[in-house]
Motif scaffolding. Structure first.
Motif, short mmCIF file in Angstrom:
data_model
loop_
_atom_site.label_atom_id
_atom_site.label_comp_id
_atom_site.label_asym_id
_atom_site.label_seq_id
_atom_site.Cartn_x
_atom_site.Cartn_y
_atom_site.Cartn_z
N ILE A 66 12.95 -0.28 -22.17
CA ILE A 66 12.61 -0.99 -20.93
C ILE A 66 13.33 -0.35 -19.73
O ILE A 66 12.71 -0.09 -18.69
N VAL A 67 14.62 -0.10 -19.89
CA VAL A 67 15.41 0.48 -18.80
C VAL A 67 14.89 1.88 -18.46
O VAL A 67 14.71 2.21 -17.28
N PHE A 68 14.60 2.67 -19.48
CA PHE A 68 14.13 4.05 -19.26
C PHE A 68 12.77 4.05 -18.56
O PHE A 68 12.59 4.73 -17.54
N ALA A 69 11.81 3.28 -19.09
CA ALA A 69 10.45 3.29 -18.57
C ALA A 69 10.40 2.79 -17.12
O ALA A 69 9.77 3.41 -16.26
N ASN A 70 11.09 1.69 -16.84
CA ASN A 70 11.07 1.14 -15.49
C ASN A 70 11.83 2.03 -14.50
O ASN A 70 11.39 2.20 -13.36
N THR A 71 12.95 2.59 -14.94
CA THR A 71 13.72 3.48 -14.07
C THR A 71 12.93 4.74 -13.71
O THR A 71 12.93 5.18 -12.55
N VAL A 72 12.24 5.31 -14.69
CA VAL A 72 11.42 6.50 -14.45
C VAL A 72 10.36 6.23 -13.39
O VAL A 72 10.19 7.01 -12.45
N LEU A 73 9.67 5.11 -13.52
CA LEU A 73 8.60 4.79 -12.57
C LEU A 73 9.15 4.46 -11.18
O LEU A 73 8.53 4.80 -10.17
N ILE A 74 10.32 3.83 -11.11
CA ILE A 74 10.95 3.57 -9.81
C ILE A 74 11.29 4.90 -9.13
O ILE A 74 11.02 5.09 -7.94
N PHE A 104 9.01 -3.39 -10.83
CA PHE A 104 9.82 -2.66 -11.82
C PHE A 104 11.31 -2.95 -11.63
O PHE A 104 12.05 -3.08 -12.62
N VAL A 105 11.76 -3.03 -10.37
CA VAL A 105 13.16 -3.37 -10.09
C VAL A 105 13.47 -4.77 -10.62
O VAL A 105 14.52 -5.01 -11.24
N ASN A 106 12.55 -5.70 -10.42
CA ASN A 106 12.74 -7.07 -10.90
C ASN A 106 12.78 -7.11 -12.42
O ASN A 106 13.54 -7.90 -12.99
N ASP A 107 11.98 -6.29 -13.09
CA ASP A 107 12.00 -6.24 -14.55
C ASP A 107 13.36 -5.76 -15.07
O ASP A 107 13.88 -6.28 -16.07
N LEU A 108 13.94 -4.77 -14.40
CA LEU A 108 15.29 -4.31 -14.76
C LEU A 108 16.31 -5.42 -14.54
O LEU A 108 17.21 -5.64 -15.36
N TYR A 109 16.16 -6.11 -13.43
CA TYR A 109 17.06 -7.21 -13.07
C TYR A 109 17.01 -8.33 -14.12
O TYR A 109 18.04 -8.81 -14.59
N GLY A 110 15.80 -8.73 -14.52
CA GLY A 110 15.64 -9.81 -15.48
C GLY A 110 16.14 -9.47 -16.87
O GLY A 110 16.84 -10.27 -17.51
N THR A 111 15.81 -8.27 -17.36
CA THR A 111 16.23 -7.88 -18.71
C THR A 111 17.74 -7.70 -18.80
O THR A 111 18.34 -7.98 -19.83
N THR A 112 18.36 -7.24 -17.70
CA THR A 112 19.81 -7.09 -17.68
C THR A 112 20.50 -8.46 -17.74
O THR A 112 21.62 -8.57 -18.25
N GLY A 113 19.81 -9.48 -17.26
CA GLY A 113 20.36 -10.83 -17.34
C GLY A 113 20.27 -11.43 -18.74
O GLY A 113 20.93 -12.43 -19.03
N LEU A 114 19.45 -10.83 -19.60
CA LEU A 114 19.25 -11.38 -20.95
C LEU A 114 19.83 -10.50 -22.05
O LEU A 114 20.64 -10.94 -22.86
N PHE A 115 19.41 -9.23 -22.10
CA PHE A 115 19.68 -8.38 -23.27
C PHE A 115 21.16 -8.18 -23.62
O PHE A 115 21.54 -8.37 -24.79
N PRO A 116 22.03 -7.78 -22.67
CA PRO A 116 23.44 -7.56 -23.05
C PRO A 116 24.08 -8.79 -23.68
O PRO A 116 24.77 -8.69 -24.71
N ALA A 117 23.85 -9.97 -23.09
CA ALA A 117 24.42 -11.20 -23.64
C ALA A 117 23.79 -11.54 -24.98
O ALA A 117 24.49 -11.95 -25.92
N LEU A 118 22.47 -11.35 -25.10
CA LEU A 118 21.76 -11.66 -26.35
C LEU A 118 22.26 -10.78 -27.49
O LEU A 118 22.51 -11.27 -28.60
N LEU A 143 8.41 -4.55 -20.60
CA LEU A 143 7.94 -3.38 -21.34
C LEU A 143 6.46 -3.11 -21.08
O LEU A 143 6.03 -1.94 -21.01
N LEU A 144 5.70 -4.19 -20.91
CA LEU A 144 4.25 -4.04 -20.68
C LEU A 144 3.95 -3.44 -19.32
O LEU A 144 3.07 -2.57 -19.19
N ASN A 145 4.66 -3.88 -18.28
CA ASN A 145 4.37 -3.42 -16.92
C ASN A 145 4.37 -1.90 -16.76
O ASN A 145 3.39 -1.33 -16.26
N PRO A 146 5.44 -1.19 -17.15
CA PRO A 146 5.41 0.27 -17.00
C PRO A 146 4.35 0.94 -17.86
O PRO A 146 3.83 2.00 -17.49
N ILE A 147 3.99 0.31 -18.98
CA ILE A 147 2.97 0.90 -19.86
C ILE A 147 1.59 0.78 -19.21
O ILE A 147 0.87 1.78 -19.08
#
Length: 315
Positions: free
Chosen positions: A36-44, A65-79, A287-291
């Protein structure tokens, strides 16, 4: 009257003992998060570097794409941390911070998609006036308003949650959820204020953007039915990624709402499936958005081939 306590932490009760399978799930989540981080960062980076993509539609995509990075960072590390740990407590500060990030992510995502649908309406139904209406300054203002509205609106809503006196600290989820925290309030009258505020927030954040989306696509469909096959194909190619993203996000939000508000029917669902459904909109959407946008939109594909070193011949 229930006894209230000033809690310093919450317990996330959504985690269960899955033995060594937790390491397998940890690897899957790590791969998913890195993707997710790679795909969204590449497109940004591609949108920012390629001048031909400095158009309203692609700038709104960049915001998405920036918002997708923001949202996943709020979930994944803690999860991922809680998944491999035996301690599933989270401090109140971190819990409220996660609530703020996840809720502002959801609000920003949906409003951004609504603005994108209106942008497509203008491009398809009013092509001659499009560049006059959607100037670079107006696009920047719209993007700033999207983010600022979400942040201000939920700052007010979260402040109402923080003031509550709680009679429990167990959240039946794998991440912090505002509605479940409000349910822990000792006073039903205090919680009523939060529920009314939340209802008003839903009307402003969901109903108004939804009206914009429905209006835009009704107008687009009307124009397409009266136009040539070539115009229909062009409209379909630009609208199909947006519709796929919109429907996927709406489905994920519906699942989350169903689990939070109607908990009894969901108790029959297996624990692992219940957990996957609760984080669906936070995992699949980014993950869907950049795809869908990277594959379906020709200008982004071409820009990726031009900017990225992959596949370029070496001298």
């Amino acid at each position: 009257m229930m006894n209230s306590t000033q809690f310093t932490s919450f317990i996330l009760a959504g985690y269960s003992d899955i033995g060594h399978l937790k390491y397998l799930y940890f690897i899957i989540l790590t791969v998913l998060y890195v993707s997710i981080v790679f795909a969204n960062t590449v497109l940004i980076v591609v949108i920012c570097m390629e001048r031909s993509l400095h158009e309203p539609m692609y700038l709104f995509l960049c915001s998405l794409f920036v918002n997708d990075l923001y949202g996943t960072t709020g979930l994944f590390p803690a999860l991922m941390t809680h998944l491999v740990s035996d301690d599933h407590t989270v401090s109140t500060v971190c819990c409220y911070l996660q609530i703020f990030v996840l809720y502002t992510y959801g609000s920003t995502e949906f409003i951004n998609l609504a603005v994108m649908s209106y942008d497509r309406y203008l491009a398809i139904c009013h092509p001659l006036q499009y560049n006059v209406i959607m100037t670079p300054n107006r696009v920047c203002i719209l993007i700033c308003v999207i983010w600022l509205y979400s942040f201000v609106k939920f700052t007010i809503q979260l402040s109402l949650t923080i003031r509550l006196r709680l009679c429990g600290n167990v959240i039946d989820k794998v991440y912090c959820d505002n509605y479940l925290v409000v349910k822990l309030a000792c006073s039903t009258s205090d919680a009523t204020v939060n529920n009314i505020s939340g209802l008003c927030g839903i009307v402003l954040t969901v109903a108004v953007p939804l009206i914009t989306i429905v209006f835009s696509y009704i107008k687009i469909l009307t124009i397409c039915l009266k136009s040539s096959i070539e115009t229909r194909q062009k409209a379909f190619s630009t609208c199909s990624p947006h519709l796929a993203s919109l429907l996927n996000f709406s489905f994920g939000c519906f699942l989350t709402l169903l689990q939070s508000r109607f908990d009894s029917p969901m108790r029959k669902v297996p624990t692992v499936l219940h957990t996957i459904l609760s984080v669906y909109y936070l995992m699949c959407q980014p993950l869907l958005n950049p795809i869908v946008y990277g594959v379906r939109m020709a200008k982004i594909r071409q820009a990726c081939k031009y900017i990225l070193p992959v596949g370029k011949p070496t001298l």
